[in-house]
Design an enzyme around this catalytic site. Structure first.
Site, PDB file in Angstrom:
ATOM      1  N   LYS A  78      15.831 -46.323 -22.121  1.00 45.47           N
ATOM      2  CA  LYS A  78      14.397 -46.276 -21.791  1.00 45.47           C
ATOM      3  C   LYS A  78      13.616 -46.560 -23.067  1.00 45.47           C
ATOM      4  O   LYS A  78      14.076 -46.223 -24.158  1.00 45.47           O
ATOM      5  CB  LYS A  78      14.027 -44.883 -21.249  1.00 45.47           C
ATOM      6  CG  LYS A  78      14.800 -44.443 -20.008  1.00 45.47           C
ATOM      7  CD  LYS A  78      14.322 -45.113 -18.745  1.00 45.47           C
ATOM      8  CE  LYS A  78      15.164 -44.701 -17.562  1.00 45.47           C
ATOM      9  NZ  LYS A  78      14.796 -45.341 -16.307  1.00 45.47           N
ATOM     10  N   LYS A 105      23.670 -47.742 -19.634  1.00 50.94           N
ATOM     11  CA  LYS A 105      23.398 -48.899 -18.788  1.00 50.94           C
ATOM     12  C   LYS A 105      22.025 -49.484 -19.098  1.00 50.94           C
ATOM     13  O   LYS A 105      21.135 -48.810 -19.617  1.00 50.94           O
ATOM     14  CB  LYS A 105      23.510 -48.544 -17.304  1.00 50.94           C
ATOM     15  CG  LYS A 105      22.449 -47.606 -16.778  1.00 50.94           C
ATOM     16  CD  LYS A 105      22.658 -47.253 -15.319  1.00 50.94           C
ATOM     17  CE  LYS A 105      22.007 -48.240 -14.401  1.00 50.94           C
ATOM     18  NZ  LYS A 105      20.534 -48.299 -14.487  1.00 50.94           N
ATOM     19  N   ASP A 130      18.479 -50.806 -17.510  1.00 47.80           N
ATOM     20  CA  ASP A 130      17.724 -50.380 -16.336  1.00 47.80           C
ATOM     21  C   ASP A 130      17.755 -51.480 -15.280  1.00 47.80           C
ATOM     22  O   ASP A 130      18.061 -52.642 -15.586  1.00 47.80           O
ATOM     23  CB  ASP A 130      16.286 -49.992 -16.706  1.00 47.80           C
ATOM     24  CG  ASP A 130      15.921 -48.661 -16.031  1.00 47.80           C
ATOM     25  OD1 ASP A 130      15.195 -47.868 -16.621  1.00 47.80           O
ATOM     26  OD2 ASP A 130      16.422 -48.430 -14.912  1.00 47.80           O
ATOM     27  N   GLU A 131      17.396 -51.100 -14.042  1.00 46.15           N
ATOM     28  CA  GLU A 131      17.584 -52.043 -12.927  1.00 46.15           C
ATOM     29  C   GLU A 131      16.704 -53.285 -13.056  1.00 46.15           C
ATOM     30  O   GLU A 131      17.023 -54.329 -12.490  1.00 46.15           O
ATOM     31  CB  GLU A 131      17.307 -51.361 -11.570  1.00 46.15           C
ATOM     32  CG  GLU A 131      15.881 -50.963 -11.292  1.00 46.15           C
ATOM     33  CD  GLU A 131      15.463 -49.671 -11.973  1.00 46.15           C
ATOM     34  OE1 GLU A 131      16.342 -49.011 -12.572  1.00 46.15           O
ATOM     35  OE2 GLU A 131      14.271 -49.357 -11.932  1.00 46.15           O
ATOM     36  N   HIS A 155      23.877 -50.647  -8.725  1.00 42.15           N
ATOM     37  CA  HIS A 155      22.563 -49.999  -8.621  1.00 42.15           C
ATOM     38  C   HIS A 155      21.982 -50.361  -7.262  1.00 42.15           C
ATOM     39  O   HIS A 155      22.185 -51.474  -6.783  1.00 42.15           O
ATOM     40  CB  HIS A 155      21.651 -50.484  -9.757  1.00 42.15           C
ATOM     41  CG  HIS A 155      20.473 -49.587  -9.971  1.00 42.15           C
ATOM     42  ND1 HIS A 155      19.441 -49.502  -9.065  1.00 42.15           N
ATOM     43  CD2 HIS A 155      20.180 -48.725 -10.961  1.00 42.15           C
ATOM     44  CE1 HIS A 155      18.555 -48.627  -9.506  1.00 42.15           C
ATOM     45  NE2 HIS A 155      18.966 -48.128 -10.633  1.00 42.15           N
ATOM     46  N   LYS A 200      14.408 -36.798  -8.881  1.00 39.79           N
ATOM     47  CA  LYS A 200      13.082 -37.304  -8.485  1.00 39.79           C
ATOM     48  C   LYS A 200      13.106 -38.173  -7.230  1.00 39.79           C
ATOM     49  O   LYS A 200      12.059 -38.521  -6.688  1.00 39.79           O
ATOM     50  CB  LYS A 200      12.485 -38.114  -9.643  1.00 39.79           C
ATOM     51  CG  LYS A 200      13.128 -39.488  -9.876  1.00 39.79           C
ATOM     52  CD  LYS A 200      12.538 -40.199 -11.086  1.00 39.79           C
ATOM     53  CE  LYS A 200      13.107 -41.595 -11.227  1.00 39.79           C
ATOM     54  NZ  LYS A 200      12.742 -42.246 -12.497  1.00 39.79           N
TER      55      LYS A 200
END
Ligand code: CAP
Ligand code: MG
Length: 405
Positions: free
Chosen positions: A147, A173, A175-176, A263, A303
């Site tokens: 991130k 990983k 991020d998507e 993902h 979340k």
């Protein structure tokens, strides 16, 4: 042609369970028949062109509960192309959703005969193969997502990954939505991050892995996967909804010998509505057939939306015996932090991959401390010690608990 066969016992057929709400003034049974017809051999009216051999492919509606709007339909295997998830979706996840006769329709489950699984590659590694790769048998694996999601340069990305590996992450990983952008070219990112992986392995003595997001048009995905492989990478990550099952199967069928992390970004466009769409359970079973090794399934405590019974059912389905198919590693990710670990392990046990992005890179002392705090929370749970107690002697965990609990 009537497709109702109450009490019929399916033999070697694919059985689909649907939630089906008829449109106003439509009769439940006739709507079930239009669903069965439209998803197999028929259409809205009888056909002069229908033949005896075509009729042999007719599905059978063998169970229904009008009050609950539930029905089970047995489909002969010959209705489906061996080895193709694409054609299963075109049939059972296709036209039937758009019919005016149907007010709401949700494909709840699919039961796949072992004989049908033979045509699919399934996972190349599975849970056992992934654990063997990391030489980690008896604890959850820990992953993070670099991130901010996007915006870092390749070197900055690699540095964040390095810190997370040093702190105790097994997996890092992309991020998507990070693929190949002007500010972060795919090949440069992979080169820099794999270098940092090797450095982290030599310092920690632990096996580490980087999961680069190769999501792109299929030909480009293959080029990226081969590039990662040439540089000694062991993983690739695919956004399976955006890339589709054709893209996923195309890559799996190359037999690259790389672990596939799936993902599911975008799944909630059709899995979330309790009355309409396709469940994540169906998606998970199809992804296992297609050959993913790891799959995001939800967390219950984080979340993202996903009821406990639903997510647990997916977790179980990914591991239950299904012909010779290997199992798929459940990935729990989304809004997790060290304080979430006890509830997570209570729900799922330790055969999961726990992933935290903000819950690591948002730690007051930075990514390395954030990863340490996650590992400390896992260690505390495996030793049966309350986090608050463990935090008395583990500073990174104490700070994380203060920050997020
Ligand atoms: C988690 C994540 C994952 C979600 C996807 C994100 O980051 O990277 O994509 O886990 O949801 O972008 O939100 P955080 P799911 O740890 O910072 O939340 O796993 O339900 O498919
Ligand atoms: Mg993400």
């Amino acid at each position: 042609m009537r497709l109702i066969r109450k009490g019929y016992k399916p033999k070697e057929e694919l059985v689909a369970t649907f939630y089906a709400e008829p449109a106003k003034n439509k009769d439940f049974i006739s709507v079930l028949e239009s669903i069965a017809r439209e998803s197999s051999i028929g259409t809205w009216t009888s056909l002069r062109t229908m033949t005896a051999s075509a009729k042999k492919l007719a599905p059978k509606i063998f169970y229904w509960d009008e009050k609950k709007h539930i029905a089970k339909i047995a489909y002969p295997q010959d209705l489906f192309e061996r080895g193709s998830i694409v054609q299963i979706l075109s049939s059972l996840g296709g036209n039937i959703y758009g019919m005016k006769d149907v007010k709401n329709l949700r494909w709840l489950d699919i039961e796949i005969p072992e004989s049908f699984c033979k045509a699919f590659k399934g996972p190349a590694f599975g849970i056992e193969g992934v654990r063997k790769h990391f030489k980690v048998k008896d604890r959850p694996l820990l992953g993070t997502i670099v991130k901010p999601k996007v915006g870092l340069t390749p070197k900055q990305h690699a540095k964040v990954a390095f810190k997370a590996w040093l702190g105790g992450c097994d997996l890092v990983k992309d991020d998507e939505n990070l693929t190949d952008m002007r500010f972060n070219r795919f090949k440069k990112r992979v080169e820099e991050t794999l270098k940092m992986k090797e450095k982290a392995e030599s310092i920690t003595g632990e096996v580490k892995a980087y999961m680069p997001n190769i999501s792109a048009p299929a030909d480009e995905m293959l080029e990226r996967a081969e590039f990662v492989k040439e540089l000694g990478g062991s993983y690739i990550m695919i956004d399976i909804i955006a890339c589709g099952f054709s893209g996923l199967q195309f890559i799996r069928n190359q037999n690259l010998g790389m672990i596939i992390h799936a993902h599911r970004a975008g799944h909630a466009t059709f899995t979330r509505n309790p009355k309409h769409g396709i469940t994540m359970l169906v998606l998970a079973k199809l992804a296992r057939l297609a050959g993913v090794d790891q799959l995001h399934i939800g967390t219950v405590v984080g979340k993202m939306h996903g009821r406990k019974e639903e997510v647990l059912c997916i977790h179980k389905a990914l591991k239950e015996p299904l012909g010779k198919l290997k199992s798929v590693f459940s990935v729990c990710s989304g809004g997790l932090h060290p304080g979430s670990v006890p509830a997570l392990l209570k729900i799922f046990g330790k055969d999961i991959i726990i992933q935290a992005g903000g819950g690591i890179h948002g730690h007051k002392l930075g990514s390395e401390a954030g990863a340490k705090a996650m590992r400390q929370a896992i260690d505390a749970c495996l030793e049966g010690i309350e986090l608050s107690e463990y935090a008395k002697t583990h500073r990174e965990l104490a700070i994380a608990l203060k920050q997020w609990c």
